[in-house]
Motif scaffolding. Structure first.
Motif, PDB file in Angstrom:
ATOM      1  N   ILE A  21       1.200  10.861  -5.277  1.00  0.00           N
ATOM      2  CA  ILE A  21       1.298  11.879  -4.226  1.00  0.00           C
ATOM      3  C   ILE A  21      -0.015  12.024  -3.472  1.00  0.00           C
ATOM      4  O   ILE A  21      -0.039  12.096  -2.241  1.00  0.00           O
ATOM      5  N   ILE A  22      -1.119  12.062  -4.186  1.00  0.00           N
ATOM      6  CA  ILE A  22      -2.423  12.220  -3.536  1.00  0.00           C
ATOM      7  C   ILE A  22      -2.717  11.033  -2.623  1.00  0.00           C
ATOM      8  O   ILE A  22      -3.142  11.204  -1.475  1.00  0.00           O
ATOM      9  N   LEU A  23      -2.476   9.831  -3.103  1.00  0.00           N
ATOM     10  CA  LEU A  23      -2.717   8.648  -2.271  1.00  0.00           C
ATOM     11  C   LEU A  23      -1.757   8.581  -1.091  1.00  0.00           C
ATOM     12  O   LEU A  23      -2.159   8.248   0.027  1.00  0.00           O
ATOM     13  N   ALA A  24      -0.490   8.918  -1.313  1.00  0.00           N
ATOM     14  CA  ALA A  24       0.489   8.889  -0.225  1.00  0.00           C
ATOM     15  C   ALA A  24       0.094   9.872   0.877  1.00  0.00           C
ATOM     16  O   ALA A  24       0.217   9.569   2.069  1.00  0.00           O
ATOM     17  N   ASP A  25      -0.385  11.041   0.493  1.00  0.00           N
ATOM     18  CA  ASP A  25      -0.790  12.031   1.487  1.00  0.00           C
ATOM     19  C   ASP A  25      -1.999  11.541   2.287  1.00  0.00           C
ATOM     20  O   ASP A  25      -2.041  11.698   3.511  1.00  0.00           O
ATOM     21  N   ALA A  26      -2.968  10.934   1.610  1.00  0.00           N
ATOM     22  CA  ALA A  26      -4.146  10.397   2.304  1.00  0.00           C
ATOM     23  C   ALA A  26      -3.749   9.261   3.244  1.00  0.00           C
ATOM     24  O   ALA A  26      -4.227   9.175   4.382  1.00  0.00           O
ATOM     25  N   GLN A  27      -2.844   8.390   2.798  1.00  0.00           N
ATOM     26  CA  GLN A  27      -2.387   7.282   3.642  1.00  0.00           C
ATOM     27  C   GLN A  27      -1.589   7.792   4.830  1.00  0.00           C
ATOM     28  O   GLN A  27      -1.730   7.282   5.948  1.00  0.00           O
ATOM     29  N   ARG A  28      -0.777   8.804   4.621  1.00  0.00           N
ATOM     30  CA  ARG A  28       0.002   9.397   5.716  1.00  0.00           C
ATOM     31  C   ARG A  28      -0.930   9.986   6.764  1.00  0.00           C
ATOM     32  O   ARG A  28      -0.740   9.792   7.969  1.00  0.00           O
ATOM     33  N   THR A  29      -1.950  10.707   6.322  1.00  0.00           N
ATOM     34  CA  THR A  29      -2.914  11.295   7.247  1.00  0.00           C
ATOM     35  C   THR A  29      -3.635  10.219   8.045  1.00  0.00           C
ATOM     36  O   THR A  29      -3.781  10.331   9.266  1.00  0.00           O
ATOM     37  N   ALA A  30      -4.070   9.155   7.382  1.00  0.00           N
ATOM     38  CA  ALA A  30      -4.751   8.052   8.077  1.00  0.00           C
ATOM     39  C   ALA A  30      -3.811   7.400   9.092  1.00  0.00           C
ATOM     40  O   ALA A  30      -4.214   7.080  10.221  1.00  0.00           O
ATOM     41  N   PHE A  31      -2.550   7.203   8.708  1.00  0.00           N
ATOM     42  CA  PHE A  31      -1.567   6.613   9.617  1.00  0.00           C
ATOM     43  C   PHE A  31      -1.378   7.485  10.851  1.00  0.00           C
ATOM     44  O   PHE A  31      -1.390   6.997  11.981  1.00  0.00           O
ATOM     45  N   LEU A  32      -1.207   8.795  10.649  1.00  0.00           N
ATOM     46  CA  LEU A  32      -0.980   9.697  11.770  1.00  0.00           C
ATOM     47  C   LEU A  32      -2.197   9.776  12.690  1.00  0.00           C
ATOM     48  O   LEU A  32      -2.057   9.906  13.908  1.00  0.00           O
ATOM     49  N   GLN A  33      -3.396   9.687  12.138  1.00  0.00           N
ATOM     50  CA  GLN A  33      -4.590   9.654  12.978  1.00  0.00           C
ATOM     51  C   GLN A  33      -4.601   8.387  13.828  1.00  0.00           C
ATOM     52  O   GLN A  33      -4.949   8.425  15.007  1.00  0.00           O
ATOM     53  N   GLY A  34      -4.197   7.275  13.233  1.00  0.00           N
ATOM     54  CA  GLY A  34      -4.098   6.026  13.989  1.00  0.00           C
ATOM     55  C   GLY A  34      -3.059   6.119  15.090  1.00  0.00           C
ATOM     56  O   GLY A  34      -3.260   5.613  16.197  1.00  0.00           O
ATOM     57  N   VAL A  35      -1.942   6.775  14.803  1.00  0.00           N
ATOM     58  CA  VAL A  35      -0.895   6.967  15.806  1.00  0.00           C
ATOM     59  C   VAL A  35      -1.432   7.801  16.966  1.00  0.00           C
ATOM     60  O   VAL A  35      -1.218   7.466  18.132  1.00  0.00           O
ATOM     61  N   ASP A  36      -2.135   8.876  16.642  1.00  0.00           N
ATOM     62  CA  ASP A  36      -2.707   9.719  17.695  1.00  0.00           C
ATOM     63  C   ASP A  36      -3.636   8.916  18.600  1.00  0.00           C
ATOM     64  O   ASP A  36      -3.587   9.044  19.824  1.00  0.00           O
ATOM     65  N   GLU A  37      -4.482   8.079  18.002  1.00  0.00           N
ATOM     66  CA  GLU A  37      -5.402   7.261  18.788  1.00  0.00           C
ATOM     67  C   GLU A  37      -4.651   6.247  19.643  1.00  0.00           C
ATOM     68  O   GLU A  37      -5.004   6.019  20.806  1.00  0.00           O
TER      69      GLU A  37
END
Length: 67
Positions: free
Chosen positions: A34-50
């Motif tokens: 769960i902790i890793l999935a949340d960190a990966q999701r956040t990184a993915f969404l930041q990439g999407v925003d960019e």
């Protein structure tokens, strides 16, 4: 290997353990995932925003029907 400690009430711990068991996982494995999935999701969404910001900039001058 580095570790973290997470505090739960007795009720929270029992609920979380039951959920992890229903997934066929240990509490440790489930918490790790769960902790890793949340960190990966956040990184993915930041990439999407960019990427969206970049695309909006690239296409801002295109005619209305081509955006």
């Amino acid at each position: 290997m580095p570790m973290i400690t997470v505090e739960f009430t007795e009720e929270e711990l029992a609920f979380a353990k039951a959920h992890a068991a229903s997934l066929g996982k240990s509490m440790r494995s489930h918490a790790h995932d769960i902790i890793l999935a949340d960190a990966q999701r956040t990184a993915f969404l930041q990439g999407v925003d960019e990427t969206v910001a970049w695309a909006m900039d690239v296409f801002k001058d295109m005619p209305e029907g081509m955006r």
